[in-house]
Design a protein around this motif. Structure first.
Motif, PDB file in Angstrom:
ATOM      1  N   GLY A   1      23.326   5.690  11.737  1.00  0.00           N
ATOM      2  CA  GLY A   1      22.807   6.726  10.857  1.00  0.00           C
ATOM      3  C   GLY A   1      23.202   6.556   9.396  1.00  0.00           C
ATOM      4  N   LYS A   2      23.917   5.474   9.063  1.00  0.00           N
ATOM      5  CA  LYS A   2      24.316   5.217   7.677  1.00  0.00           C
ATOM      6  C   LYS A   2      23.087   4.771   6.885  1.00  0.00           C
ATOM      7  CE  LYS A   2      27.450   2.542   4.801  1.00  0.00           C
ATOM      8  NZ  LYS A   2      26.867   1.390   4.166  1.00  0.00           N
ATOM      9  N   GLU A   3      22.930   5.334   5.686  1.00  0.00           N
ATOM     10  CA  GLU A   3      21.805   4.981   4.826  1.00  0.00           C
ATOM     11  C   GLU A   3      22.170   3.773   3.975  1.00  0.00           C
ATOM     12  OE1 GLU A   3      20.863   8.504   2.610  1.00  0.00           O
ATOM     13  OE2 GLU A   3      20.394   9.619   4.423  1.00  0.00           O
ATOM     14  N   ASN A   4      21.382   2.713   4.092  1.00  0.00           N
ATOM     15  CA  ASN A   4      21.594   1.488   3.326  1.00  0.00           C
ATOM     16  C   ASN A   4      20.481   1.323   2.309  1.00  0.00           C
ATOM     17  OD1 ASN A   4      23.954   0.341   4.818  1.00  0.00           O
ATOM     18  ND2 ASN A   4      22.501   0.467   6.511  1.00  0.00           N
ATOM     19  N   PHE A   5      20.868   1.141   1.046  1.00  0.00           N
ATOM     20  CA  PHE A   5      19.919   0.963  -0.050  1.00  0.00           C
ATOM     21  C   PHE A   5      19.103  -0.313   0.168  1.00  0.00           C
ATOM     22  CE2 PHE A   5      18.989  -0.743  -4.350  1.00  0.00           C
ATOM     23  CZ  PHE A   5      18.197   0.292  -4.816  1.00  0.00           C
ATOM     24  N   VAL A   6      17.788  -0.208  -0.007  1.00  0.00           N
ATOM     25  CA  VAL A   6      16.891  -1.352   0.109  1.00  0.00           C
ATOM     26  C   VAL A   6      16.307  -1.619  -1.288  1.00  0.00           C
ATOM     27  CG1 VAL A   6      14.823  -2.273   1.212  1.00  0.00           C
ATOM     28  CG2 VAL A   6      16.318  -0.722   2.486  1.00  0.00           C
ATOM     29  N   PRO A   7      16.663  -2.739  -1.910  1.00  0.00           N
ATOM     30  CA  PRO A   7      16.197  -3.011  -3.275  1.00  0.00           C
ATOM     31  C   PRO A   7      14.758  -3.530  -3.304  1.00  0.00           C
ATOM     32  CG  PRO A   7      17.605  -4.792  -2.537  1.00  0.00           C
ATOM     33  CD  PRO A   7      17.583  -3.766  -1.429  1.00  0.00           C
ATOM     34  N   ARG A   8      13.840  -2.663  -2.974  1.00  0.00           N
ATOM     35  CA  ARG A   8      12.417  -2.993  -2.937  1.00  0.00           C
ATOM     36  C   ARG A   8      11.639  -1.836  -3.561  1.00  0.00           C
ATOM     37  NH1 ARG A   8      14.264  -7.118  -1.684  1.00  0.00           N
ATOM     38  NH2 ARG A   8      14.057  -8.360   0.195  1.00  0.00           N
ATOM     39  N   PRO A   9      10.386  -2.067  -3.943  1.00  0.00           N
ATOM     40  CA  PRO A   9       9.558  -0.965  -4.447  1.00  0.00           C
ATOM     41  C   PRO A   9       9.391   0.118  -3.381  1.00  0.00           C
ATOM     42  CG  PRO A   9       8.504  -3.080  -4.866  1.00  0.00           C
ATOM     43  CD  PRO A   9       9.673  -3.347  -3.957  1.00  0.00           C
ATOM     44  N   LEU A  10       9.218   1.333  -3.831  1.00  0.00           N
ATOM     45  CA  LEU A  10       9.020   2.460  -2.927  1.00  0.00           C
ATOM     46  C   LEU A  10       7.532   2.759  -2.840  1.00  0.00           C
ATOM     47  CD1 LEU A  10      10.137   4.775  -1.204  1.00  0.00           C
ATOM     48  CD2 LEU A  10      10.331   6.107  -3.313  1.00  0.00           C
ATOM     49  N   ASP A  11       6.944   2.527  -1.682  1.00  0.00           N
ATOM     50  CA  ASP A  11       5.536   2.827  -1.429  1.00  0.00           C
ATOM     51  C   ASP A  11       5.480   4.049  -0.519  1.00  0.00           C
ATOM     52  OD1 ASP A  11       4.802   0.447  -2.768  1.00  0.00           O
ATOM     53  OD2 ASP A  11       5.082  -0.700  -0.931  1.00  0.00           O
ATOM     54  N   LEU A  12       4.721   5.062  -0.926  1.00  0.00           N
ATOM     55  CA  LEU A  12       4.655   6.304  -0.165  1.00  0.00           C
ATOM     56  C   LEU A  12       3.231   6.773   0.035  1.00  0.00           C
ATOM     57  CD1 LEU A  12       7.338   8.438  -2.038  1.00  0.00           C
ATOM     58  CD2 LEU A  12       7.584   7.364   0.184  1.00  0.00           C
TER      59      LEU A  12
END
Length: 93
Positions: A52-63
């Motif tokens: 459940g740990k949140e890990n930063f993903v260095p990518r563009p955010l597409d929503l």
């Protein structure tokens, strides 16, 4: 002085609004970029691991649009987006 949520070599995270879908976490964040000394707003993407740990993903955010709307609402609630900034957008539209 505002309390920091998290501090890294790159920035100080002051405010954060989040929307979670499964193991994906979409965030809008108010940060102080240390090297530049500027306060900025960052859209970020985190992935939850098996613990459940949140890990930063260095990518563009597409929503999808509905998630963007939800994220913007969270940004307003968490004061990443100030009322003054929101008014400025409305006035200049």
């Amino acid at each position: 002085m505002v309390n920091a949520i998290k501090t890294t070599d790159y920035c100080v995270l002051f405010n954060q609004g989040k929307v979670t879908t499964g193991d994906s976490v979409y965030a809008i964040e108010k940060i102080l970029v240390r090297k530049k000394g500027t306060t900025e707003i960052r859209f970020a993407y985190y992935k939850k691991d098996s613990n459940g740990k949140e890990n930063f993903v260095p990518r563009p955010l597409d929503l999808e649009e509905e998630h963007l709307v939800s994220l913007l609402k969270e940004g307003i609630k968490s004061e990443v987006i100030s009322k003054e900034m929101l008014q400025k957008v409305i006035d200049e539209s």
